[in-house]
Motif scaffolding. Structure first.
Motif, PDB file in Angstrom:
ATOM      1  N   ILE A 159     -18.961 -24.949   1.721  1.00 51.06           N
ATOM      2  CA  ILE A 159     -18.921 -23.978   2.821  1.00 51.06           C
ATOM      3  C   ILE A 159     -17.658 -24.121   3.658  1.00 51.06           C
ATOM      4  O   ILE A 159     -16.995 -23.127   3.996  1.00 51.06           O
ATOM      5  CB  ILE A 159     -20.161 -24.173   3.741  1.00 51.06           C
ATOM      6  N   ASP A 160     -17.292 -25.382   3.974  1.00 47.39           N
ATOM      7  CA  ASP A 160     -16.113 -25.595   4.828  1.00 47.39           C
ATOM      8  C   ASP A 160     -14.865 -24.995   4.196  1.00 47.39           C
ATOM      9  O   ASP A 160     -14.069 -24.341   4.853  1.00 47.39           O
ATOM     10  CB  ASP A 160     -15.884 -27.088   5.057  1.00 47.39           C
ATOM     11  N   ALA A 161     -14.708 -25.251   2.902  1.00 47.06           N
ATOM     12  CA  ALA A 161     -13.523 -24.744   2.223  1.00 47.06           C
ATOM     13  C   ALA A 161     -13.571 -23.213   2.128  1.00 47.06           C
ATOM     14  O   ALA A 161     -12.561 -22.537   2.321  1.00 47.06           O
ATOM     15  CB  ALA A 161     -13.399 -25.368   0.837  1.00 47.06           C
ATOM     16  N   LEU A 162     -14.761 -22.681   1.866  1.00 46.56           N
ATOM     17  CA  LEU A 162     -14.886 -21.216   1.748  1.00 46.56           C
ATOM     18  C   LEU A 162     -14.544 -20.549   3.075  1.00 46.56           C
ATOM     19  O   LEU A 162     -13.961 -19.462   3.111  1.00 46.56           O
ATOM     20  CB  LEU A 162     -16.305 -20.842   1.308  1.00 46.56           C
ATOM     21  N   ASN A 163     -14.889 -21.228   4.174  1.00 44.72           N
ATOM     22  CA  ASN A 163     -14.558 -20.671   5.479  1.00 44.72           C
ATOM     23  C   ASN A 163     -13.089 -20.820   5.829  1.00 44.72           C
ATOM     24  O   ASN A 163     -12.640 -20.338   6.860  1.00 44.72           O
ATOM     25  CB  ASN A 163     -15.390 -21.363   6.574  1.00 44.72           C
ATOM     26  N   ASP A 164     -12.380 -21.571   5.014  1.00 44.15           N
ATOM     27  CA  ASP A 164     -10.966 -21.852   5.291  1.00 44.15           C
ATOM     28  C   ASP A 164     -10.158 -21.406   4.083  1.00 44.15           C
ATOM     29  O   ASP A 164      -9.253 -22.087   3.631  1.00 44.15           O
ATOM     30  CB  ASP A 164     -10.840 -23.366   5.531  1.00 44.15           C
ATOM     31  N   ILE A 165     -10.526 -20.228   3.558  1.00 44.25           N
ATOM     32  CA  ILE A 165      -9.996 -19.834   2.246  1.00 44.25           C
ATOM     33  C   ILE A 165      -8.484 -19.601   2.298  1.00 44.25           C
ATOM     34  O   ILE A 165      -7.789 -19.775   1.304  1.00 44.25           O
ATOM     35  CB  ILE A 165     -10.767 -18.601   1.696  1.00 44.25           C
ATOM     36  N   ALA A 166      -7.960 -19.285   3.505  1.00 38.86           N
ATOM     37  CA  ALA A 166      -6.507 -19.097   3.608  1.00 38.86           C
ATOM     38  C   ALA A 166      -5.798 -20.405   3.301  1.00 38.86           C
ATOM     39  O   ALA A 166      -4.778 -20.437   2.599  1.00 38.86           O
ATOM     40  CB  ALA A 166      -6.135 -18.612   5.006  1.00 38.86           C
ATOM     41  N   LYS A 167      -6.362 -21.507   3.817  1.00 49.51           N
ATOM     42  CA  LYS A 167      -5.737 -22.796   3.537  1.00 49.51           C
ATOM     43  C   LYS A 167      -5.925 -23.176   2.071  1.00 49.51           C
ATOM     44  O   LYS A 167      -5.015 -23.706   1.443  1.00 49.51           O
ATOM     45  CB  LYS A 167      -6.313 -23.868   4.459  1.00 49.51           C
ATOM     46  N   VAL A 168      -7.107 -22.875   1.532  1.00 52.89           N
ATOM     47  CA  VAL A 168      -7.318 -23.144   0.109  1.00 52.89           C
ATOM     48  C   VAL A 168      -6.233 -22.435  -0.696  1.00 52.89           C
ATOM     49  O   VAL A 168      -5.599 -23.014  -1.572  1.00 52.89           O
ATOM     50  CB  VAL A 168      -8.723 -22.671  -0.342  1.00 52.89           C
ATOM     51  N   GLU A 169      -5.973 -21.180  -0.326  1.00 51.19           N
ATOM     52  CA  GLU A 169      -4.976 -20.413  -1.074  1.00 51.19           C
ATOM     53  C   GLU A 169      -3.592 -21.062  -0.940  1.00 51.19           C
ATOM     54  O   GLU A 169      -2.867 -21.220  -1.922  1.00 51.19           O
ATOM     55  CB  GLU A 169      -4.919 -18.965  -0.573  1.00 51.19           C
ATOM     56  N   ARG A 170      -3.267 -21.468   0.308  1.00 46.24           N
ATOM     57  CA  ARG A 170      -1.970 -22.103   0.529  1.00 46.24           C
ATOM     58  C   ARG A 170      -1.848 -23.367  -0.336  1.00 46.24           C
ATOM     59  O   ARG A 170      -0.843 -23.582  -1.004  1.00 46.24           O
ATOM     60  CB  ARG A 170      -1.832 -22.435   2.016  1.00 46.24           C
ATOM     61  N   PHE A 171      -2.890 -24.170  -0.339  1.00 50.20           N
ATOM     62  CA  PHE A 171      -2.843 -25.416  -1.112  1.00 50.20           C
ATOM     63  C   PHE A 171      -2.726 -25.121  -2.610  1.00 50.20           C
ATOM     64  O   PHE A 171      -1.986 -25.787  -3.324  1.00 50.20           O
ATOM     65  CB  PHE A 171      -4.092 -26.268  -0.819  1.00 50.20           C
ATOM     66  N   VAL A 172      -3.472 -24.114  -3.060  1.00 47.14           N
ATOM     67  CA  VAL A 172      -3.389 -23.772  -4.490  1.00 47.14           C
ATOM     68  C   VAL A 172      -1.977 -23.297  -4.832  1.00 47.14           C
ATOM     69  O   VAL A 172      -1.396 -23.691  -5.847  1.00 47.14           O
ATOM     70  CB  VAL A 172      -4.441 -22.708  -4.863  1.00 47.14           C
ATOM     71  N   GLN A 173      -1.393 -22.488  -3.928  1.00 45.15           N
ATOM     72  CA  GLN A 173      -0.027 -22.007  -4.186  1.00 45.15           C
ATOM     73  C   GLN A 173       0.942 -23.179  -4.290  1.00 45.15           C
ATOM     74  O   GLN A 173       1.787 -23.230  -5.190  1.00 45.15           O
ATOM     75  CB  GLN A 173       0.428 -21.082  -3.055  1.00 45.15           C
ATOM     76  N   VAL A 174       0.798 -24.127  -3.349  1.00 41.01           N
ATOM     77  CA  VAL A 174       1.680 -25.290  -3.386  1.00 41.01           C
ATOM     78  C   VAL A 174       1.502 -26.036  -4.708  1.00 41.01           C
ATOM     79  O   VAL A 174       2.470 -26.412  -5.368  1.00 41.01           O
ATOM     80  CB  VAL A 174       1.401 -26.227  -2.190  1.00 41.01           C
TER      81      VAL A 174
END
Ligand SMILES: *[C@@H]1O[C@H](CO)[C@@H](O)[C@H](O)[C@H]1NC(C)=O
Ligand SMILES: *[C@@H]1O[C@H](CO)[C@@H](O)[C@H](O)[C@H]1NC(C)=O
Ligand SMILES: *[C@@H]1O[C@H](CO)[C@@H](O)[C@H](O)[C@H]1NC(C)=O
Ligand SMILES: *[C@@H]1O[C@H](CO)[C@@H](O)[C@H](O)[C@H]1NC(C)=O
Ligand SMILES: *[C@@H]1O[C@H](CO)[C@@H](O)[C@H](O)[C@H]1NC(C)=O
Ligand SMILES: *[C@@H]1O[C@H](CO)[C@@H](O)[C@H](O)[C@H]1NC(C)=O
Length: 802
Positions: free
Chosen positions: A746-761
């Motif tokens: 849930i925490d990560a899903l609520n912070d999906i912008a950061k997940v995306e940033r990390f995946v991009q990196v």
């Protein structure tokens, strides 16, 4: 705090000096020194300080007239005369009766003089506090303490108006961008300087403000007393003490306070040589956060124009250009950034939407340079307004209603507190962006083929293939090793550190005859131990499985000392070593929370915020190994098993520096590829040089594992397309289904912008072409969100050419 930042090279430069003739005591009129390697130096009676010519490490034909610590291996200059005009080889310094010191080039051009008062100089003397004085018949005519460079020493006093000037960089002693001065109003301030002029800007930071104290009279001197305290003294003898309580004794420690080249004023200590082998430790520094210090008009701020400042793990400023901008001088990361396009108000063909796009940066701001405030405005109005305004370089949308438009050049770029909800829309010209998700008709088939190929490689490597790998590895190492050898002295002593040497017996006792095993790695088995007589208590003892050969001894010591010189909170600390007969053991600090592998893959899943913190910690640790320690270290085996966690779940990298140790014995042992399946970059498989970018690759894989809490290769998965994490993550990214990567979190899903940033990196890190992979510095900045992450190209899978 990054310690030991002087390159090894500058340490080596000291060696010839030791061998030199040294004069102690009075320097008589007529005495001279010439600028060359074999130059004499004048030493203080105690032997602590030396005065003479220092050869520049980046230009062997140039010399500085300088004072340095004479007893410590790390050559540290405390004073230099001619930073702006280094003396060519053969220049001559002479002590004259009528003009004091005169430094002339071989052509007779005067480079520097001591501007002595108009009295006859009798003699000169370098005293034990590091002050060089020219004495007349009964007065001091000139002293280096009154003419400081970037450092003050204990017993030195800076009067009002006498400034410390930083140098340009660690190794360039020209006047730099920062200055510290006690102003006439009694404020002790830090200010930037507009180079190449000497114009000093308004202060960006006040260390002491006269008005803060109750003192009736303002400060008039900055005093650095013998015990290591810095304070501002007012006329009625009151003190505003700057530094915290000093615990060490001035008998055992050298102290210095330096305005470092990055603008941070720092108090350092170093054990005196007689009591140990140490490095400079930072005891105190100001400002706490230089990036957010006062914005100053008509200056770029701490970083260059258009650059953005962020604070690194050592509380030092780190500067970076946003996307679409690049360093004007690529060798100077603190310099200006230029847009790689022109913002034009000329008529241009086509709608403006086709020409420009926005780079969105969150929680970044430029406090100055506004030319318009639009309010109340929505985010979209703000974007549109900037897009259609040819003057607008960036629009900052804040507090939900405010839209500030700014022009170039941008100054004082810095992080802003997140409660402002600041979003910056930086205008960049659309260019040839890297291809985004190239879904060509053949893509599906290619992916299938790749999967099969990758699987077959991972599952069944042929003997021939392994042979190729080993050869490639050896060649890669040979390359690094040869390069490193050139840097090392042929027959010289190793760099001194604080490492303790243990006997085998001591460690056998400490580990209860190697009873409790903590883990097994490619380098050997790790045991838990307790050192009864030491303050550290529990330790981890790693027994290296090496075969001794004739020359290994010195190489082992050298490598161990390179490791011992590293100090970073995201690195496991080496405490000592044992080199006893055939036994090679390393003693590390013990970390209570085990390895990241067990934390991540076994038991309950760590929280999203813990995982992001761990990712940042590893990135900073690697950045330090690659760029900030005195000898660059390539880890070569970054994986969750090699990341340990302390009691607060801070990530600490272990096993760094060992890749080279292993190599030393490779000629005699049969070894596998350095690195671990699933984490190794393509260079290992090919005859390509191994650079720091292999660690970036492994970090990318590790980052994906951290995001998804799963291993990089998972053959058990019921869904074949998910077996290889890197491929699956890229597919999810392209298809916009990132939530699949963090499902049930849930925490990560609520912070999906950061997940995306990390995946991009991560995708940037796992690029096939090493030159496309970012540096760890850029990785840290992107993860921290200081710099926007460009859209990554496809990390095209290994194309094994037959
Ligand atoms: C230096 O010269 C002065 C005066 O000639 C003398 O008193 C002093 O002892 C000398 N110092 C040293 C260290 O030789
Ligand atoms: C130091 O930096 C200045 C300014 O960038 C440059 O002009 C000078 O040549 C540099 N000095 C050395 C010795 O590299
Ligand atoms: C200034 O003096 C007043 C009264 O003497 C005292 O209450 C106050 O704490 C002092 N302030 C500082 C900053 O020392
Ligand atoms: C240096 O200053 C500190 C703080 O004021 C003081 O405690 C210490 O005694 C001073 N040391 C000397 C040698 O004067
Ligand atoms: C300092 O290093 C030298 C050489 O590496 C060693 O002989 C000496 O014992 C060390 N001293 C201390 C106190 O660690
Ligand atoms: C400018 O930089 C961006 C991203 O760094 C790149 O996509 C673009 O192609 C560059 N444009 C030019 C004209 O070099």
């Amino acid at each position: 705090m990054a310690l030991g930042i002087f390159p090894l090279i500058s340490f080596l430069l000291l060696l010839p000096v030791w061998a030199d003739a040294q004069t102690v005591g009075n320097i008589t009129v007529g005495a001279f020194l010439s600028a060359d390697e074999n130059s004499d130096s004048w030493v203080s009676p105690s032997g602590d300080f030396a005065f003479g010519f220092h050869q520049l490490s980046n230009n062997k034909n140039l010399f500085l007239l300088a004072i340095w610590y004479n007893r410590i291996p790390e050559k540290t200059l405390v004073w230099y005369a001619n930073g702006d005009r280094p003396a060519p080889r053969g220049s001559k310094l002479q002590l004259t009766a009528d003009r004091g010191f005169v430094l002339n080039s071989p052509q007779g051009e005067q480079l520097w003089n001591s501007e002595t008062r108009s009295e006859v100089v009798d003699r000169g003397i370098l005293d034990d506090s590091g002050n060089f004085m020219l004495l007349g018949s009964n007065s001091i005519l000139w002293e280096s303490f009154k003419d400081p460079a970037d450092t003050v020493l204990p017993s030195q006093i800076l009067d009002k108006g006498v400034a410390l000037s930083s140098r340009q960089s660690e190794t360039n002693f020209s006047k730099g961008r920062f200055q510290m001065v006690l102003q006439s109003d009694g404020d002790l301030v830090l200010a930037t300087v507009n180079l190449p002029s000497k114009h000093v800007n308004d202060p960006y930071y006040k260390i002491v403000t006269a008005g803060d104290s109750n003192s009736s009279s303002p400060g008039f001197q900055l005093v650095f007393n013998e015990s290591g305290y810095l304070f501002v003294l007012s006329e009625n003898e009151e003190r505003s003490v700057l530094t915290p309580t000093i615990t060490g004794s001035a008998k055992d420690l050298y102290y210095r306070a330096t305005l470092d080249f990055d603008g941070v004023f720092t108090l350092y200590s170093h054990p005196k040589a007689s009591t140990g082998n140490g490095t400079w430790t930072s005891l105190w520094s100001e400002p706490e956060n230089i990036c957010t210090s006062t914005a100053v008009d008509a200056s770029s701020g701490v970083c260059g124009f258009n650059s953005i400042c962020s604070l690194n793990a050592e509380k030092r400023p780190s500067c970076g250009c946003p996307r679409g901008y690049a360093l004007v001088d690529s060798s100077n990361q603190y310099g200006n950034c230029k847009p790689n396009f022109t913002l034009s108000c000329e008529e241009e063909p086509g709608p403006v939407e086709d020409l420009y796009e926005f780079e969105v940066l969150t929680n970044v701001g430029w406090p100055l340079g506004d030319y318009a405030l639009l309010e109340p405005f929505t985010e979209d109005q703000c974007r549109q307004s900037c897009l259609h305004d040819c003057m607008c370089a960036v629009a900052v949308f804040r507090e939900g209603v405010k839209c500030w438009k700014k022009r170039l050049p941008l100054t004082n770029g810095r992080p802003v507190p997140s409660h402002f909800g600041a979003k910056a829309f930086l205008k960049v010209r659309k260019g040839d962006r890297p291809p985004f998700c190239p879904h060509s008709p053949n893509q599906e088939i290619k992916n299938q083929e790749t999967l099969i190929l990758a699987l077959s490689v991972l599952l069944g490597m042929s003997v021939f293939f392994i042979f190729i790998l080993v050869t490639a590895t050896c060649l890669g190492f040979y390359f690094i090793y040869q390069k490193r050898l050139k840097l090392l002295p042929k027959n010289e002593v190793v760099v001194e550190t604080n490492l303790r040497t243990f006997t085998y017996k001591e460690l056998a006792n400490a580990t209860n005859e190697f009873k409790e095993e903590l883990g097994r790695g490619s380098f050997g088995i790790v045991y838990k131990g307790t050192l009864p007589t030491s303050y550290v208590g529990q330790v981890a003892v790693k027994r290296l499985n090496t075969v001794v050969h004739d020359h290994a001894e010195k190489e082992f010591k050298t490598e161990v000392h390179v490791i011992g010189q590293t100090h970073h909170r995201n690195l496991v600390r080496l405490l000592g070593f044992c080199d006893d007969g055939d036994n090679r053991l390393l003693v590390y600090e013990y970390l209570s929370n085990g390895s990241l592998a067990s934390f991540l893959f076994c038991g309950s899943r760590p929280s999203w915020s813990q995982r992001t913190q761990i990712a940042l910690g590893i990135a900073r640790g690697l950045l330090y190994l690659h760029e900030e320690c005195s000898t660059q270290i390539i880890h070569c085996d970054i994986k969750p098993q090699n990341i340990l966690l302390d009691e607060h779940y801070n990530a600490k990298i272990s096993d760094f520096g060992l890749a080279k140790l292993l190599l030393m014995n490779q000629s005699h042992t049969n070894t596998a590829i350095r690195g671990t399946k699933g984490y190794v970059a393509a260079e290992w498989f090919r005859n390509l040089p191994i650079t720091v970018k292999v660690d970036v690759y492994s970090f990318g894989v590790l980052l994906l594992e951290l995001i998804c809490c799963r291993r990089s290769v998972d053959m058990e998965s019921d869904m074949e397309e998910r077996a290889i994490l890197t491929d699956w993550a890229y597919d999810c990214y392209c298809e916009g289904t990132l939530d699949a990567l963090v499902e049930n979190d849930i925490d990560a899903l609520n912070d999906i912008a950061k997940v995306e940033r990390f995946v991009q990196v991560a995708i940037w890190c796992i690029q096939e072409d090493p030159s496309l992979r970012p540096t760890m510095r850029a990785v840290s900045q992107m993860l921290e969100g200081v710099v926007e992450v460009p859209i990554p190209p496809c990390p095209c899978p290994y194309a094994f050419t037959a």
